[in-house]
Design a protein around this motif. Structure first.
Motif, PDB file in Angstrom:
ATOM      1  N   HIS A  91       0.806  -1.221   0.000  1.00 17.80           N
ATOM      2  CA  HIS A  91       0.000   0.000   0.000  1.00 17.80           C
ATOM      3  C   HIS A  91       0.837   1.267   0.000  1.00 17.80           C
ATOM      4  O   HIS A  91       0.358   2.322  -0.430  1.00 17.80           O
ATOM      5  CB  HIS A  91      -0.958  -0.007   1.193  1.00 17.80           C
ATOM      6  CG  HIS A  91      -0.293   0.190   2.523  1.00 17.80           C
ATOM      7  ND1 HIS A  91       0.802  -0.542   2.937  1.00 17.80           N
ATOM      8  CD2 HIS A  91      -0.580   1.055   3.551  1.00 17.80           C
ATOM      9  CE1 HIS A  91       1.161  -0.147   4.136  1.00 17.80           C
ATOM     10  NE2 HIS A  91       0.352   0.820   4.530  1.00 17.80           N
ATOM     11  N   LEU A  92       2.077   1.187   0.483  1.00 19.66           N
ATOM     12  CA  LEU A  92       2.958   2.345   0.545  1.00 19.66           C
ATOM     13  C   LEU A  92       4.344   1.969   0.045  1.00 19.66           C
ATOM     14  O   LEU A  92       4.746   0.802   0.108  1.00 19.66           O
ATOM     15  CB  LEU A  92       3.078   2.863   1.981  1.00 19.66           C
ATOM     16  CG  LEU A  92       1.845   3.482   2.642  1.00 19.66           C
ATOM     17  CD1 LEU A  92       2.147   3.797   4.099  1.00 19.66           C
ATOM     18  CD2 LEU A  92       1.412   4.744   1.907  1.00 19.66           C
ATOM     19  N   ASN A 113       2.400   7.143  -1.438  1.00 21.08           N
ATOM     20  CA  ASN A 113       1.463   6.192  -2.009  1.00 21.08           C
ATOM     21  C   ASN A 113       2.098   5.496  -3.212  1.00 21.08           C
ATOM     22  O   ASN A 113       3.110   5.950  -3.759  1.00 21.08           O
ATOM     23  CB  ASN A 113       0.176   6.895  -2.430  1.00 21.08           C
ATOM     24  CG  ASN A 113      -0.570   7.492  -1.258  1.00 21.08           C
ATOM     25  OD1 ASN A 113      -0.389   7.055  -0.111  1.00 21.08           O
ATOM     26  ND2 ASN A 113      -1.402   8.483  -1.507  1.00 21.08           N
ATOM     27  N   ARG A 114       1.505   4.405  -3.646  1.00 18.14           N
ATOM     28  CA  ARG A 114       2.108   3.616  -4.730  1.00 18.14           C
ATOM     29  C   ARG A 114       2.199   4.380  -6.047  1.00 18.14           C
ATOM     30  O   ARG A 114       3.014   4.039  -6.902  1.00 18.14           O
ATOM     31  CB  ARG A 114       1.317   2.318  -4.938  1.00 18.14           C
ATOM     32  CG  ARG A 114       1.544   1.303  -3.822  1.00 18.14           C
ATOM     33  CD  ARG A 114       0.894  -0.017  -4.151  1.00 18.14           C
ATOM     34  NE  ARG A 114       1.374  -0.525  -5.420  1.00 18.14           N
ATOM     35  CZ  ARG A 114       0.678  -1.357  -6.186  1.00 18.14           C
ATOM     36  NH1 ARG A 114      -0.515  -1.748  -5.831  1.00 18.14           N
ATOM     37  NH2 ARG A 114       1.189  -1.796  -7.317  1.00 18.14           N
TER      38      ARG A 114
END
Length: 349
Positions: free
Chosen positions: A115-116, A133-134
């Motif tokens: 997710h990160l 964030n991705r």
């Protein structure tokens, strides 16, 4: 169509969700326009303005949404304008830049729950640990103090298995911190005269592996720690030549690291024959995986594939000046294949 059969030209305006409108095409006779550099998963508005030489007509404002950010498995770093820049990609090198140009950002690590992305970036001339964030949005600093060692180019950190905490080093200290910058905890202190350079964590065995350096670049050792930082075992005890940062296998039973088997111990830290080694923690065996390495090059920065069946790594000529390239190979060191040219610091999850 124009009733007077006049030649028509079109202006195309784009209205980003965050930012000022801009002219994407000006005075084009075409009935289409190629608009580049749009963000993924964003809602945009657009408008066409028509000119026939006498009159101007403003068309309606339309709306479209860009496709979701791709589910890439790979992260790496490429040089862009003299700065390290982080990219996300599939296995065909359809790479997307995640960090801006002109800002040094390196060592990307995707979280265990994907997710990160954690990474290193300079702030006020000192390296700090960040997450984003991705898709590269909402980058924010995590480390409450600079992350540093004797050679910041060798700095590495790791995620814990919950995807909510990170481990990082600062000189002779190993710390644990939550991704929002809270819950800072000191886990370990290196022996006098040594500093930590890197760490990795196994969610399966809940153990930590660290690399530490002495006052010279070729003085190094690799240690296994309990999750609370208590030393368990010295795995690599300052061999001749420089070593590289360790990485756990997905099952926590093996680690990868590099060692310059030439034994060179010069003050500048140059390596002539860095090779990847697979250390079996249960059997205590060591296997050289660089059996297909081109002479005169170094294999560096190895990490396991998500299945544990392959190794992704960086290879570069040992002159310290030539480009770096990312390869993949199997656990026998065979079938070495180029994945990403002119790239380094790979991550695969």
């Amino acid at each position: 169509e124009d009733p007077d059969d006049s030649d028509l030209s079109f202006d195309v305006y784009i209205f980003p969700p965050d930012g000022e409108p801009y002219l994407a095409a000006a005075g084009t006779p075409d009935t289409f326009a190629l608009v580049e550099n749009l963000l993924y998963d964003r809602s945009y508005q657009w408008q066409v303005v028509v000119h026939d030489g006498d009159f101007t007509v403003f068309g309606p404002v339309w709306r479209f949404r860009t496709r979701p950010f791709p589910d890439h498995r790979f992260l790496f770093v490429r040089q862009d304008g003299g700065f390290a820049r982080i990219y996300s990609s599939d296995e065909h090198d359809n790479a997307v830049p995640l960090t801006p140009t002109g800002v040094e950002s390196w060592r990307p690590r995707l979280s265990p729950i994907r997710h990160l992305i954690a990474f290193l970036r300079y702030e006020n001339l000192e390296p700090h640990l960040f997450v984003m964030n991705r898709d590269g949005s909402q980058a924010r600093r995590v480390s409450p103090m600079p992350v540093s060692t004797l050679d910041n180019a060798q700095l590495d950190f790791c995620w814990e298995g919950d995807g909510q905490h990170l481990l990082f080093v600062r000189h002779d200290r190993l710390y644990r911190v939550r991704t929002d910058g809270t819950e800072l905890t000191q886990l370990a202190v290196a022996p006098s005269g040594w500093v930590f350079t890197a760490c990795d964590y196994s969610a399966t065995t809940q153990r930590i592996v660290v690399r530490q350096m002495g006052s010279l670049p070729y003085q190094s050792s690799i240690l296994l720690l309990e999750p609370n930082g208590t030393p368990l075992k010295t795995l690599v005890d300052d061999p001749p030549g420089s070593t590289g940062n360790p990485a756990f296998s997905p099952d926590g039973r093996k680690i990868l690291y590099t060692q310059d088997v030439s034994g060179n111990e010069s003050p500048d830290g140059r390596q002539f024959d860095a090779r990847i080694f697979l250390y079996d923690l249960e059997l205590g065996t060591l296997q050289d995986l660089s059996v297909e390495k081109t002479p005169g090059t170094n294999d560096l920065e190895p990490r396991f594939s998500p299945t544990g069946a392959q190794v992704i790594f960086t290879n570069t000529p040992n002159d310290g000046l030539s480009p770096r390239h990312i390869y993949v190979m199997d656990l026998q060191g065979m079938n070495r294949t180029l994945l990403f040219p002119e790239a380094s610091m790979p991550d695969w999850r």
